[in-house]
Structures are given as structure tokens and as C-alpha cells.
Design a protein around this motif. Structure first.
Motif, PDB file in Angstrom:
ATOM      1  N   THR A 108      35.646  43.536 -23.305  1.00  0.00           N
ATOM      2  CA  THR A 108      37.161  43.688 -23.536  1.00  0.00           C
ATOM      3  C   THR A 108      37.329  44.999 -23.647  1.00  0.00           C
ATOM      4  O   THR A 108      36.494  45.581 -24.470  1.00  0.00           O
ATOM      5  CB  THR A 108      37.827  42.922 -24.475  1.00  0.00           C
ATOM      6  OG1 THR A 108      37.139  43.221 -25.818  1.00  0.00           O
ATOM      7  CG2 THR A 108      37.475  41.358 -24.133  1.00  0.00           C
ATOM      8  N   CYS A 109      38.270  45.527 -23.237  1.00  0.00           N
ATOM      9  CA  CYS A 109      38.779  46.827 -23.375  1.00  0.00           C
ATOM     10  C   CYS A 109      40.361  47.000 -23.719  1.00  0.00           C
ATOM     11  O   CYS A 109      40.978  46.440 -22.754  1.00  0.00           O
ATOM     12  CB  CYS A 109      38.553  47.846 -22.124  1.00  0.00           C
ATOM     13  SG  CYS A 109      39.283  49.529 -22.467  1.00  0.00           S
ATOM     14  N   ASN A 110      40.793  46.985 -25.064  1.00  0.00           N
ATOM     15  CA  ASN A 110      42.109  47.127 -25.279  1.00  0.00           C
ATOM     16  C   ASN A 110      42.707  48.445 -25.590  1.00  0.00           C
ATOM     17  O   ASN A 110      42.088  49.288 -26.331  1.00  0.00           O
ATOM     18  CB  ASN A 110      42.298  46.105 -26.794  1.00  0.00           C
ATOM     19  CG  ASN A 110      41.902  45.011 -26.354  1.00  0.00           C
ATOM     20  OD1 ASN A 110      42.607  44.034 -25.526  1.00  0.00           O
ATOM     21  ND2 ASN A 110      41.022  44.294 -26.992  1.00  0.00           N
ATOM     22  N   TYR A 111      43.757  48.737 -25.426  1.00  0.00           N
ATOM     23  CA  TYR A 111      44.552  50.199 -25.514  1.00  0.00           C
ATOM     24  C   TYR A 111      45.935  50.011 -26.356  1.00  0.00           C
ATOM     25  O   TYR A 111      46.560  49.051 -26.171  1.00  0.00           O
ATOM     26  CB  TYR A 111      44.333  51.160 -24.341  1.00  0.00           C
ATOM     27  CG  TYR A 111      45.136  50.481 -23.373  1.00  0.00           C
ATOM     28  CD1 TYR A 111      44.606  49.417 -22.319  1.00  0.00           C
ATOM     29  CD2 TYR A 111      46.409  50.755 -22.935  1.00  0.00           C
ATOM     30  CE1 TYR A 111      45.255  48.875 -21.333  1.00  0.00           C
ATOM     31  CE2 TYR A 111      47.152  50.115 -21.860  1.00  0.00           C
ATOM     32  CZ  TYR A 111      46.627  49.294 -21.123  1.00  0.00           C
ATOM     33  OH  TYR A 111      47.231  48.980 -20.013  1.00  0.00           O
ATOM     34  N   THR A 112      46.309  51.032 -27.071  1.00  0.00           N
ATOM     35  CA  THR A 112      47.514  51.174 -27.574  1.00  0.00           C
ATOM     36  C   THR A 112      47.965  52.503 -27.513  1.00  0.00           C
ATOM     37  O   THR A 112      47.405  53.265 -27.136  1.00  0.00           O
ATOM     38  CB  THR A 112      47.517  50.652 -29.053  1.00  0.00           C
ATOM     39  OG1 THR A 112      46.497  51.670 -29.659  1.00  0.00           O
ATOM     40  CG2 THR A 112      47.147  49.335 -29.266  1.00  0.00           C
ATOM     41  N   LYS A 155      47.815  45.141 -22.248  1.00  0.00           N
ATOM     42  CA  LYS A 155      47.161  46.087 -22.636  1.00  0.00           C
ATOM     43  C   LYS A 155      45.877  46.060 -22.509  1.00  0.00           C
ATOM     44  O   LYS A 155      44.990  46.483 -23.749  1.00  0.00           O
ATOM     45  CB  LYS A 155      47.800  47.008 -23.570  1.00  0.00           C
ATOM     46  CG  LYS A 155      49.299  47.489 -23.546  1.00  0.00           C
ATOM     47  CD  LYS A 155      49.524  48.467 -24.790  1.00  0.00           C
ATOM     48  CE  LYS A 155      51.200  48.791 -24.426  1.00  0.00           C
ATOM     49  NZ  LYS A 155      51.342  49.794 -23.387  1.00  0.00           N
ATOM     50  N   GLN A 156      45.257  45.467 -21.685  1.00  0.00           N
ATOM     51  CA  GLN A 156      43.833  44.742 -21.844  1.00  0.00           C
ATOM     52  C   GLN A 156      42.940  44.932 -20.456  1.00  0.00           C
ATOM     53  O   GLN A 156      43.969  44.526 -19.503  1.00  0.00           O
ATOM     54  CB  GLN A 156      43.768  43.462 -22.642  1.00  0.00           C
ATOM     55  CG  GLN A 156      42.296  42.988 -22.802  1.00  0.00           C
ATOM     56  CD  GLN A 156      42.359  41.699 -23.080  1.00  0.00           C
ATOM     57  OE1 GLN A 156      42.729  40.850 -22.513  1.00  0.00           O
ATOM     58  NE2 GLN A 156      42.144  41.485 -24.583  1.00  0.00           N
TER      59      GLN A 156
END
Lengths: 113, 112
Positions: B22-26, B71-72
Motif C-alpha cells: 500500500t501507498c497512502n498519501y496526504t 488517496k491510496q
């Protein structure tokens, strides 16, 4: 069709010395990017250059660091008066245009004693 | 400030299984997202790019999804092999932005 080349692969410097890192982009690529990777951290953008021009150096420390990409020859990242905190892997990437896919070199691992 | 988070723990899986990263961003609205593979002592190698208007992309045994609402991004390696053992990095870029912003990476080990 050689990829991005960097040298040296490993560089050891004592505190206060200068480090020079070289990057030859892929053939036909005129855009060069430098990134730094600290242990357990992601790559951080440092500087973006085109031939003879620095386009964006917003990721470069204000002091001691400089970069160039002359008309002839490789791109050079220079670190003056190195400190222990400069120890990291420095990666160069290149692209044929200002596009989204960047091709990375093998990196230079700098160790400051 | 923008933040990119990948699986904090290393992934250890049996050969033949599917690895999901997984790659999550904010605080960021990327125009595209890329996945790279990095082997010890080597530079990142480009694998796949997916744009903000794409939901899914495939390349051989690799599949990437991109959900801009969550956002993933999810990165799947199907029918994994020991040769897939490496660190996988996600990187985000903006439409007018050549600067890639990288996550710290997830290390995958595939056991024979």
C-alpha cells in the motif's frame, strides 16, 4: 544502450573535505535530477538541471552544495566541507524530456568519517 | 506538508502467493503515481506509472490501482517468485512537477 552512469560508486571523505559526484545521463537525455537517500528514508529531490542550466534547486541545502551540468561532460554534484550528516546515497536520474518517467543510476554512496 | 506512507513492516510471503503493498498519501493531489523496485546497493528501477484518471494498470504479473478519493495506491505482485524479493518504492508527481516525492519503501521477501 548504456543506462545512467554514476561514479564513483563509493566515496569516503573526512570531515572538511570536498566530495564530487558525477552523473552521465542516458544517451539522448538532456534532463538530470539528483536525489539523496538517507537510511530508512525515501529519496528526497535535490536539484533539476538541463544542459548548462539549473532549473530547480529547491531541495539543495543552501550552503556547501552545488550542482552543474555543463555543455560537455557529466553533471557534477559538489559538496564542500563535508560533515557526517552528508553521509547518504546520492542518486542521479535522467529523462529525455521534462516527462514523468525518470531513469535512475546506481548511486554514489558517500561516507564521511 | 505532504506525507507518503508505505507499509511500515516488511512483507514476507510464500512463493506463488500474491504480495499486496500500500501507498497512502496526504496533503497532496498527484497527477500520477509510479512504482519502482530497488535492490540493495542499486538505484530504483521504474516499473509502472498510473495517472489520476486511471483506476488500474497491469504489466505482466504486476497490477497497480489508484484511488484518488481514498488517496491510496495498491501494488500487487501475483504468482510471486524469490526473484521478486526487493524493496518497492512508490513515488508521486504533479502535472507540472518533475520532482518525484518518494515513500520510504516496503521490503518484500519471497520464500521458496
Amino acid at each position: 544502450n548504456a543506462g545512467v552512469m554514476q561514479n564513483p560508486r563509493h566515496l569516503v571523505r573526512r570531515r572538511g573535505q570536498e566530495a564530487r559526484l558525477r552523473c552521465s545521463p542516458m544517451k539522448g537525455h538532456s534532463h538530470v535530477y539528483w536525489y539523496r537517500q538517507l537510511p530508512e528514508e525515501g529519496l528526497k529531490f535535490m536539484v533539476y538541471l538541463q544542459k548548462e542550466n539549473i532549473i530547480d534547486e529547491s531541495g539543495m541545502p543552501k550552503e556547501r552544495f552545488s550542482a552543474e551540468f555543463p555543455k560537455e561532460g557529466p553533471s557534477i554534484l559538489r559538496i564542500q566541507q563535508v560533515v557526517r550528516g552528508d553521509s547518504a546515497a546520492y542518486f542521479c536520474a535522467s529523462s529525455p524530456q521534462r516527462t514523468d518517467t525518470q531513469y535512475f543510476g546506481p548511486g554514489t554512496r558517500l561516507t564521511v568519517l | 506538508s505532504q506525507k507518503i506512507e508505505q507499509n511500515s513492516e516488511a512483507l514476507n510471503i510464500q512463493e506463488g502467493k500474491t504480495a499486496t503493498l500500500t501507498c497512502n498519501y496526504t496533503n497532496y493531489s498527484p497527477a500520477y503515481l509510479q512504482w519502482y523496485r530497488q535492490d540493495p546497493g542499486r538505484g530504483p528501477v521504474f516499473l509502472l506509472l498510473i495517472r489520476e484518471n486511471e483506476k488500474e494498470k497491469r504489466k505482466e504479473r504486476l497490477k497497480v490501482t489508484f484511488d484518488t478519493t481514498l488517496k491510496q495506491s495498491l501494488f500487487h505482485i501475483t504468482a510471486s517468485q524469490p526473484a521478486d524479493s526487493a524493496t518497492y518504492l512508490c513515488a508521486l508527481g504533479g502535472s507540472n512537477d518533475y520532482k518525484l516525492s518518494f515513500g520510504a519503501g516496503t521490503t518484500v521477501t519471497v520464500r521458496a
